[in-house]
Design a protein around this motif. Structure first.
Motif, short mmCIF file in Angstrom:
data_model
loop_
_atom_site.label_atom_id
_atom_site.label_comp_id
_atom_site.label_asym_id
_atom_site.label_seq_id
_atom_site.Cartn_x
_atom_site.Cartn_y
_atom_site.Cartn_z
N TRP A 225 0.83 -1.20 0.14
CA TRP A 225 -0.01 -0.10 0.16
C TRP A 225 0.86 1.20 0.01
O TRP A 225 0.45 2.38 -0.72
N TRP A 226 1.78 1.33 0.72
CA TRP A 226 2.99 2.30 0.75
C TRP A 226 3.37 2.91 -0.76
O TRP A 226 3.50 3.78 -1.02
N ILE A 227 3.97 1.65 -1.35
CA ILE A 227 4.24 1.76 -2.80
C ILE A 227 3.31 2.37 -3.54
O ILE A 227 3.45 3.48 -4.32
N ILE A 228 2.00 1.73 -3.48
CA ILE A 228 0.80 2.39 -4.33
C ILE A 228 0.52 3.67 -4.09
O ILE A 228 0.38 4.32 -5.08
N LEU A 229 0.67 4.25 -2.70
CA LEU A 229 0.18 5.44 -2.49
C LEU A 229 1.41 6.63 -2.79
O LEU A 229 0.99 7.59 -3.27
N LEU A 230 2.42 6.04 -2.89
CA LEU A 230 3.71 6.82 -3.20
C LEU A 230 3.55 7.18 -4.85
O LEU A 230 3.68 8.37 -5.46
N ARG A 231 3.25 6.22 -5.67
CA ARG A 231 2.99 6.59 -6.95
C ARG A 231 1.65 7.47 -7.20
O ARG A 231 1.65 8.23 -8.24
N ALA A 232 0.35 7.17 -6.19
CA ALA A 232 -0.61 7.87 -6.51
C ALA A 232 -0.25 9.46 -6.05
O ALA A 232 -0.84 10.15 -6.89
N TYR A 233 0.47 9.68 -5.10
CA TYR A 233 0.82 10.98 -4.66
C TYR A 233 1.79 11.85 -5.92
O TYR A 233 1.31 12.77 -6.35
N THR A 234 2.47 10.91 -6.73
CA THR A 234 3.23 11.44 -7.66
C THR A 234 2.36 11.63 -8.80
O THR A 234 2.51 12.81 -9.71
N LYS A 235 1.34 10.86 -9.11
CA LYS A 235 0.65 11.02 -10.35
C LYS A 235 -0.23 12.26 -10.10
O LYS A 235 -0.62 13.08 -10.90
N SER A 236 -0.70 12.39 -8.84
CA SER A 236 -1.51 13.41 -8.61
C SER A 236 -1.11 14.75 -8.70
O SER A 236 -1.54 15.80 -9.10
N THR A 237 0.17 15.02 -8.10
CA THR A 237 0.94 16.38 -7.84
C THR A 237 1.69 16.84 -9.02
O THR A 237 1.88 17.79 -9.13
N GLY A 238 2.31 15.52 -9.70
CA GLY A 238 3.33 15.95 -10.70
C GLY A 238 4.63 16.10 -10.12
O GLY A 238 5.59 15.99 -10.88
N ASP A 239 4.78 15.94 -8.91
CA ASP A 239 5.82 16.18 -8.01
C ASP A 239 6.62 14.63 -8.02
O ASP A 239 6.36 13.84 -7.22
N THR A 240 7.70 14.56 -8.73
CA THR A 240 8.67 13.33 -8.73
C THR A 240 9.57 13.36 -7.57
O THR A 240 10.31 12.33 -7.40
N SER A 241 9.79 14.62 -7.26
CA SER A 241 11.02 14.92 -6.06
C SER A 241 10.79 13.90 -4.97
O SER A 241 11.91 13.54 -4.50
N LEU A 242 9.58 13.61 -4.43
CA LEU A 242 9.23 12.84 -3.03
C LEU A 242 9.82 11.34 -3.43
O LEU A 242 10.83 10.76 -2.59
N ALA A 243 9.47 10.69 -4.61
CA ALA A 243 9.91 9.30 -4.83
C ALA A 243 11.33 9.37 -5.21
O ALA A 243 11.91 8.10 -4.94
N GLU A 244 11.96 10.34 -5.57
CA GLU A 244 13.33 10.35 -6.21
C GLU A 244 14.20 10.50 -4.92
O GLU A 244 15.59 10.41 -5.13
N LEU A 245 13.89 10.93 -3.66
CA LEU A 245 14.47 11.05 -2.39
C LEU A 245 15.26 9.65 -2.21
O LEU A 245 14.68 8.56 -2.32
N PRO A 246 16.63 9.69 -1.84
CA PRO A 246 17.22 8.39 -1.69
C PRO A 246 16.69 7.83 -0.61
O PRO A 246 16.58 6.34 -0.67
#
Length: 567
Positions: A225-246
């Motif tokens: 669910w955490w990975i799925i939510l991370l993608r949902a956040y990225t798709k919704s906001t267009g902000d890829t910086s969160l997922a790209e954090l080390p």
């Protein structure tokens, strides 16, 4: 120490990029009973590349940070940003005005459930019902928060989702020991709680990895669910910086390391214990439950998009691609049941040996339950609950089948067949309150043996055939993806007639879901959020892009079309 929910403290962090405007009008999708498909030429991002392409060649350069921000027409919900309004303030302070009184009440209740940690909203509690002992209902659950997170993302208020993702990521790094035994490094918590020390005026997060859970079972689904939510956040906001954090990249790799590890299992599915998912008590799902396999499949596909194409990322991408090909074939071939397949199982021979065996799992035809012959319609089919040696659990499980549609683990034909089944068996699966968590209920001697005489999971109650309003959002998303929004509208109308009046119960009892659950909590947050997400998705189906993935044609196994697909 006291639990703190200091709702008057406002968030001070708002560093997300704005939500881009969406091109095209997807509202017409509600009136067209057809599946969404790809038919337009464009420069495809990694999200749109087939698994076969990824397995043949990997980009020598890391993915562009702004790859997801490229403006392009919407021809599939997976390519759409959510067009929710921009957040004009911090999440807790935003005002909600809606002419629909049920929607307004729901938003007020959802905001009251917010949990704060050091001034920042970090999640929502499971339930706000103060009429009974809290147990762990005053905690933030990873799986429970997902519909709340989607509601805030659709509302254009992503701050709380970002905070939640980062806080749970920090908790993942904790040392996890239960009775001197250490859990895998990648395990995500089932839940967490904020404790406030009034003497030192200090707040602390306390996580539960299963050591306090009923039955002491670690959650397998939290990481997915955490990975799925991370993608949902990225798709919704267009902000890829969160997922790209080390830290996020490492968190995903740790989760993947756990579930992609090699062992003695000859199946690509994931072996799981009872109580490891939404059905978090003993219900005979030990083995390879459909819910976990569908979430596993979807999380792998989301990780394929989110992982960087560096040395570590490439290694995991290769492993994911191989696993997805094997997993999709296995699930579509052996977990799928329709009238033709049921008849084949009915005529199975046993004790077959060698690679030419038809009955590969040695399922005994006499184990077929009587109810399945009447339940299976002429048109329709579904993924059964479990398949393992000499065992086929024929029960219907809603979450697993809906996630199979959203992740495209189900083929287009199978997705349509699942919706056909829901329409054909409306009374059994929807009834007077959507939606049955599973069907049918375990009764009598079977209930005593399988549940261990669980007094909460009596027949047609709780996990044992109870009706869960939270599943509305999954049913709605699956309905829209298959071009059948009328199914979602009909279910939503049924729910709206009672949910607010009954004060948002956790679940309903009875064959038709007629009664508020005997031990159901009121003001259950995910019942509230599930309704809101379903409502907003019906109003604007482009929101589907957060939780839906297009089918990869390269994963389609060479199977003969069954009768249910050709009627």
């Amino acid at each position: 120490m006291d639990y703190s929910q200091n709702g008057n403290v406002k968030s001070t962090e708002n560093g997300l990029c704005t939500v881009p405007e969406v091109e095209g009008d997807l509202s017409k999708l509600l009136d067209k009973p057809r599946t969404l498909n790809l038919s337009i030429d464009r420069q495809r991002s990694c999200d749109e590349r087939s698994l076969s392409e990824l397995s043949l060649a990997f980009s020598p350069r890391p993915m562009s940070k702004n790859a997801e921000n490229t403006s392009r027409p919407i021809d599939h919900p997976d390519n759409a940003f959510s067009p929710g309004p921009k957040s004009v303030g911090n999440t807790p302070g935003s005002l909600t005005w809606d002419p629909n009184p049920i929607v307004s009440e729901a938003w007020e209740a959802l905001r009251r459930s917010l949990v704060y940690f050091r001034g920042q909203p970090v999640g929502t509690i499971a339930a706000s019902d103060n009429s009974d002992e809290k147990l762990n209902y005053d905690q933030v659950f990873v799986r429970d928060f997902v519909p709340s997170a989607l509601a805030f993302l659709m509302k254009g208020e992503p701050d709380i989702v970002r905070n939640f993702i980062l806080k749970t990521l920090r908790l993942q790094s904790w040392e996890k020991k239960i009775d001197r035994f250490q859990l895998g490094e990648g395990v995500m918590p089932a839940s967490f709680k904020v404790f406030h020390d009034p003497v030192r005026n200090h707040e602390t997060l306390i996580a539960d990895f299963g050591e306090s859970a009923i039955g002491r079972v670690a959650p397998v689904d939290s990481g997915f669910w955490w990975i799925i939510l991370l993608r949902a956040y990225t798709k919704s906001t267009g902000d890829t910086s969160l997922a790209e954090l080390p830290e996020c990249q490492k968190g995903m790799r740790l989760i993947l390391s756990l579930c992609l590890s090699e062992g003695f299992d000859t199946f690509p599915t994931l072996l799981c214990a009872d109580g490891c998912c939404m059905i978090d008590r003993r219900m005979g799902v030990y083995g390879y439950p459909i819910e976990i396999q569908a979430l596993f499949f979807m999380a792998l596909r989301c990780a394929l998009v989110l992982l960087k194409q560096d040395d570590e990322g490439k290694e995991f991408v290769e492993r994911i691609v191989k696993r997805l090909h094997a997993l999709s074939y296995h699930m579509r071939s052996y977990f799928w049941l329709d009238l033709k397949q049921l008849n084949d199982v009915y005529r199975y021979k046993t004790e077959e040996y060698s690679h030419t065996a038809v009955n590969k799992f040695n399922v005994i035809p006499d184990s077929l339950p009587d109810w399945v012959f009447d339940f299976m319609p002429l048109r329709g089919g579904y993924f059964v609950g479990n398949v393992s040696p000499a065992k086929m659990d024929f029960r219907w499980f809603c979450l697993g089948n809906c996630v199979a549609i959203l992740s495209s683990m189900a083929t287009e034909e199978q997705s349509i067949a699942i919706m056909d089944l829901i329409e054909s068996r409306w009374q059994e699966l929807i009834g007077e309150m959507p939606v049955k968590v599973c069907y049918p209920a375990l009764e009598s001697h079977e209930w005593r043996i399988i549940t261990g005489c669980d007094p909460k999971n009596t027949r047609w109650s709780y996990h044992n055939g109870g009706s869960w309003p939270v599943l509305l959002w999954l049913l709605t998303a699956a309905s829209i993806k298959t071009g059948r929004p009328q199914i979602a509208r009909r279910a939503l109308e049924i729910a709206e007639a009672r949910l607010l009046k009954d004060n948002w119960p956790e679940y309903y009892d009875g064959k038709l879901g007629r009664y508020v659950g005997k031990q159901a909590r009121k003001v259950q947050t995910w019942s509230i959020a599930g309704y809101l997400v379903a409502k907003m998705m019906i109003d604007d189906p482009s929101h589907l892009g957060m939780v839906a993935l297009e089918e990869d044609k390269q994963m389609k196994p060479l199977l003969k079309r069954s009768n249910s697909w050709t009627w």
